[in-house]
Every structure is written in C-alpha cells, then in structure tokens.
Design an enzyme around this catalytic site. Structure first.
Site, PDB file in Angstrom:
ATOM      1  N   TYR A  23     -31.759 -62.200  52.711  1.00 37.95           N
ATOM      2  CA  TYR A  23     -32.851 -62.551  53.634  1.00 37.95           C
ATOM      3  C   TYR A  23     -33.621 -61.418  54.157  1.00 37.95           C
ATOM      4  CZ  TYR A  23     -30.566 -67.050  53.569  1.00 37.95           C
ATOM      5  OH  TYR A  23     -29.934 -68.317  53.169  1.00 37.95           O
ATOM      6  N   TYR A 153     -32.329 -77.814  55.826  1.00 38.76           N
ATOM      7  CA  TYR A 153     -31.835 -76.637  55.148  1.00 38.76           C
ATOM      8  C   TYR A 153     -30.450 -77.120  54.221  1.00 38.76           C
ATOM      9  CZ  TYR A 153     -29.830 -72.492  53.551  1.00 38.76           C
ATOM     10  OH  TYR A 153     -29.034 -71.302  52.614  1.00 38.76           O
ATOM     11  N   LYS A 276     -18.532 -73.724  54.949  1.00 37.58           N
ATOM     12  CA  LYS A 276     -18.569 -72.755  56.103  1.00 37.58           C
ATOM     13  C   LYS A 276     -17.193 -72.660  56.525  1.00 37.58           C
ATOM     14  CE  LYS A 276     -23.229 -71.817  56.744  1.00 37.58           C
ATOM     15  NZ  LYS A 276     -24.418 -72.548  56.307  1.00 37.58           N
TER      16      LYS A 276
HETATM   17  C1  PLP Z   1     -25.072 -72.679  55.116  1.00 35.26           C
HETATM   18  C2  PLP Z   1     -25.589 -74.181  54.612  1.00 35.26           C
HETATM   19  C3  PLP Z   1     -25.636 -74.419  53.323  1.00 35.26           C
HETATM   20  C4  PLP Z   1     -25.247 -73.354  52.195  1.00 35.26           C
HETATM   21  O1  PLP Z   1     -24.159 -72.943  52.410  1.00 35.26           O
HETATM   22  P1  PLP Z   1     -23.698 -71.804  51.279  1.00 35.26           P
HETATM   23  O2  PLP Z   1     -22.332 -71.488  51.458  1.00 35.26           O
HETATM   24  O3  PLP Z   1     -24.344 -70.351  52.216  1.00 35.26           O
HETATM   25  O4  PLP Z   1     -24.141 -71.955  50.110  1.00 35.26           O
HETATM   26  C5  PLP Z   1     -25.837 -75.722  52.986  1.00 35.26           C
HETATM   27  N1  PLP Z   1     -26.207 -76.558  54.206  1.00 35.26           N
HETATM   28  C6  PLP Z   1     -26.198 -76.378  55.360  1.00 35.26           C
HETATM   29  C7  PLP Z   1     -26.371 -77.499  56.485  1.00 35.26           C
HETATM   30  C8  PLP Z   1     -25.743 -75.176  55.658  1.00 35.26           C
HETATM   31  O5  PLP Z   1     -25.538 -74.635  57.019  1.00 35.26           O
END
Ligand code: PLP
Length: 441
Positions: A23, A153, A276
């Site tokens: 980014y 997102y 996450k």
């Molecule tokens: C971070 C995130 C993703 C993507 O996860 P990655 O492990 O970075 O590919 C998808 N959806 C949401 C809501 C996120 O916060």
C-alpha cells in the site's frame, strides 16, 4: 526523532532496494522502521526504541505479541508435523479447530462446516465461490452477482476487490477489471430501509449473496452501523433468497465487544469468514464457515457439484495448533471484560477531540477507537510520522486516525496511545485552523 543512518543494519539498507512494500506511496511515507523484536504490546526497533502498538499488527495480535502459550503451541506442533497437505489427509489440529469454531460461532453449531484457507482475502473468495455454486447446484444459474456496501472492504484479490466498492474504494485502478456487482448504501437517514428493501427485491433474482462486514466497515473507512440495521439486512436477504455472508475477519474474536459482531444483532449468517485474530496474530490462517444446508448442496454423486478449491497450505497444522491455543486463551482469560475496559477508557480519553476544528467524528466501539478528520486537510504521511515521533505505532489512513490495540493492553499503555492521539490531533487541528484563518483573512 533524528535518524542516525549509521545505525541502520546492513540487511535493512540492502533489502530496502529489493522489498516492494504494501500500500501507499513509499516515496512519501516514512521509511519502514527496522524492527528487532516484539514483546507484549510493544514493537522494539533495531535502534532500541520501543513503540506501543495501537494496531495489533493489522488487527490480528489479540493477545499481544509473543504470547508464551501461542509460541509454545507452535513449537510443539513444529516438532510433530509442521504441515501436511489437506487433500485426502486430515489431522488433529485442523479437525479440532473446525469442531471448536463451529461451536463458538453465531448459532453455536449452525455454521457446521469449515473450509480453511491461508488469508482473509482467500476466505472471502471461497465464500463467493461457495455462494455462486450453491445456486448453480440448485439450478439457479442466474444468481451470479453479489450485493455489497459502499465503503466495504473484503480483501485485495480480484473477487474480494469486486465487492470492495471498486468505484470509490482503494482498488479504483482495477475497477474495469473486476466483475461489476451491486454496490448499495447502508440504509440510514434519507435513504430509508423500505427503499433499500425495494432495491434488494429488484436485484434478488441475480444475486447469490450479500457480502457485509458486520457492525464495522474496517479498511474502507472505519465506519460503524447499528446491530438493528444489520439484523434488517439479514432479514431482507433471508426473505429474498440471498445468502448472507458475514465477513468477520476484522470484527471476530471480541474486537467489537462480543465474540463475533453478528451476535450483537442476534443473527446467524449463512456464510462467515474469519481470519486476522484467528491465530492471535502469529500465523496466517483464515476460514470460511457455512451451514450444513449449504454444504449439502455440494454433496451427491456428481463430481461437478463439488467445490474446486484447495490452497497448498490449506489448514496448515502449525497455524491450526496456534489457533487452538488462541481459542484456549479466549476461554481461559476474560477478553470481553478487557474489551469493555478498553472501550470505556478510549471513550473518556477521545471524546474531547470532538470539539476541535477539523475533527468530523469520534467513534468508539469495543476495542476500536476512531477519530475522523476533514480529509482535505489530512496528510496521512505526516500524521504517521508524528506518531512515530511519540513512540507509538499507529497508522492513520484516508480520513481516520484509529486505535485497535491488542485486547490485553494495560491501562498505562493505552493511556500512552490515547495521549498520543489527543496530542497529535490537537496539533493537527491547530494547524488546520491556522491554514483556514490565512485563507479567510
Ligand atoms: C483484512 C481483511 C480482509 C483481508 O484479509 P487478508 O488476510 O489481509 O487477506 C478481508 N476482510 C476484512 C473485513 C478485513 O479486515
């Protein structure tokens, strides 16, 4: 802080010429900080500086860094079996984790099937493939689009980008390369729920699923919505044959003040993504969960009905072992009580910022604190720099300065973070006022 270039290690200066960082414009950003190690809620730099972390490393390090239980679990699993392919083979860490996830997620057992993958973006891709093929297997091939929200997102891969507000979001450059889906506004204010409902009804024959981040739109701008609104969207999807896909990758595991954000709305999604915080931030792992009804649509005699997906590192045994240890911690230690304390403390500390010029909003929910600023005066790179100078690790983006600290953060450490936010935003507001008065003199 003066940068003593003499002190930068060789691996850093050499590697900087070879790394493509994530980014943002790296020529404008402060240079990446060389990190020596992590501990508790701190990131310790090569030059000895300790930064208090307000981001949990992109919202993943729920139990802080280097938690002995997680490290122990990883080491033990590495000795036995670091990884083995997951097609035609199964192992205890993944099977246990699948059982436990289905028991603790909304509906307590209703999301009975777990598909493991290696990142959040992949988990949302898998969710989309499942939703599309679910309808295909039910002889409804016209249901080939998704509905999603402005400001959403769901990851950086193509399918995920296509539902992440491709017109206005961070992936604008690819808007002509992704499949167009229906991007709608969250029903609030002038845009009423009944209008929203009419829109969804009209597009339902073409819609496989509704992709939503429950309660918090994260990387798209840190916006909150009410559990009631989420419950309404869930109801409307149910009444119109649209699968409700909850992307809990950011919100899952206590972040919003409940184990999963959907619980607060009293809903059970048809499909749910987690990632996450799943491993407490030490290994990459994600999962897509579905109901048994959805899984059933993929079974039978016809091989073509099956889901064609299987990442090489699917259900990595070490990552699953760590995730199990992380769930042990959620069971043994009262993270929700810690989140409630964090919420109160952030609420108290940040409210006063509301009064400042240029501050558009202050939002606190669970262990999420957001200060929204007037975007036209916001220089994210300068703000990031200012936070580093204060020895805290915060990463403002777009129009927000936000806190998503590890859930185990102490009152003192959180005070360091909130003080830094108050000081930096106050200073920023003063400079905005100065700019404005200059304009209107
Ligand atoms: C971070 C995130 C993703 C993507 O996860 P990655 O492990 O970075 O590919 C998808 N959806 C949401 C809501 C996120 O916060």
């Amino acid at each position: 802080m003066k940068k003593d270039t003499q002190q930068l290690p060789d691996w850093y200066t050499e590697g900087l010429e070879h790394i493509w960082p994530p980014y943002g414009q790296s020529s404008l950003s402060p240079a990446p900080l060389p990190v020596a190690r992590t501990e508790g809620c701190c990131i310790i730099l090569e030059d000895g500086r300790e930064l208090v972390d307000g981001t949990s490393s992109w919202w993943s390090a729920a139990h802080g860094y280097n938690h002995p239980k997680l490290v122990e679990a990883a080491k033990a699993q590495l000795d036995v079996m670091p990884h083995v392919m997951f097609a035609g083979l199964g192992h205890e860490p993944a099977y246990r984790l699948a059982t436990r996830l289905s028991q603790i997620t909304p509906g307590k057992g209703k999301l009975s099937r777990v598909f493991f993958s290696d990142s959040g973006s992949t988990a949302t891709e898998v969710a989309m493939k499942i939703a599309l093929q679910y309808w295909l297997n039910h002889d409804k091939p016209r249901k080939e689009r998704f509905v999603c929200l402005h400001g959403g997102y769901h990851g950086d891969t193509f399918g995920a980008m296509s539902v992440s507000d491709p017109e206005r979001g961070m992936h604008k450059a690819f808007k002509n390369n992704v499949i167009m889906h229906y991007v709608v506004d969250m029903p609030t204010g002038e845009y009423s729920l009944s209008e929203f409902e009419d829109t969804i009804k009209a597009i339902a024959p073409h819609c496989a699923g509704f992709m939503v981040e429950p309660l918090l739109q994260g990387a798209g701008g840190m916006r909150l919505h009410s559990p009631d609104m989420l419950a309404e969207i869930h109801r409307i999807c149910g009444e119109n044959e649209i699968l409700f896909i909850a992307d809990e990758i950011a919100t899952g595991f206590c972040r919003t003040g409940s184990m999963f954000a959907c619980e607060e709305a009293g809903i059970v999604p048809d499909i749910m993504c987690v990632g996450k915080g799943l491993t407490g931030g030490i290994m990459t792992l994600a999962a897509t969960l579905t109901s048994e009804d959805i899984y059933d649509a993929f079974t039978g005699d016809d091989p073509a009905r099956s889901l064609m997906h299987g990442p090489t590192y699917m259900a990595n045994a070490t990552a699953c072992a760590v995730a199990n240890a992380s769930l042990d911690l959620f069971e043994a230690e009262n993270r929700l009580a810690q989140v409630a304390k964090i919420e109160m403390q952030m609420h108290k500390a940040l409210q006063s910022l509301r009064e400042l010029s240029g501050v558009m909003d202050v939002r606190v929910k669970g262990a999420i604190g957001v200060v929204q600023l007037a975007e036209e005066y916001m220089d994210v790179y300068a703000l990031r720099h200012a936070f580093i100078e204060k020895n805290v690790w915060l990463r403002p983006f777009r129009d927000v300065v936000y806190l998503m600290p590890p859930l185990v953060i102490s009152e003192e450490e959180l005070t360091v973070l909130t003080d830094a936010v108050v000081e930096v935003v106050t200073e920023w507001s003063r400079s905005v006022r100065a700019t404005l008065s200059h304009l209107f003199d």
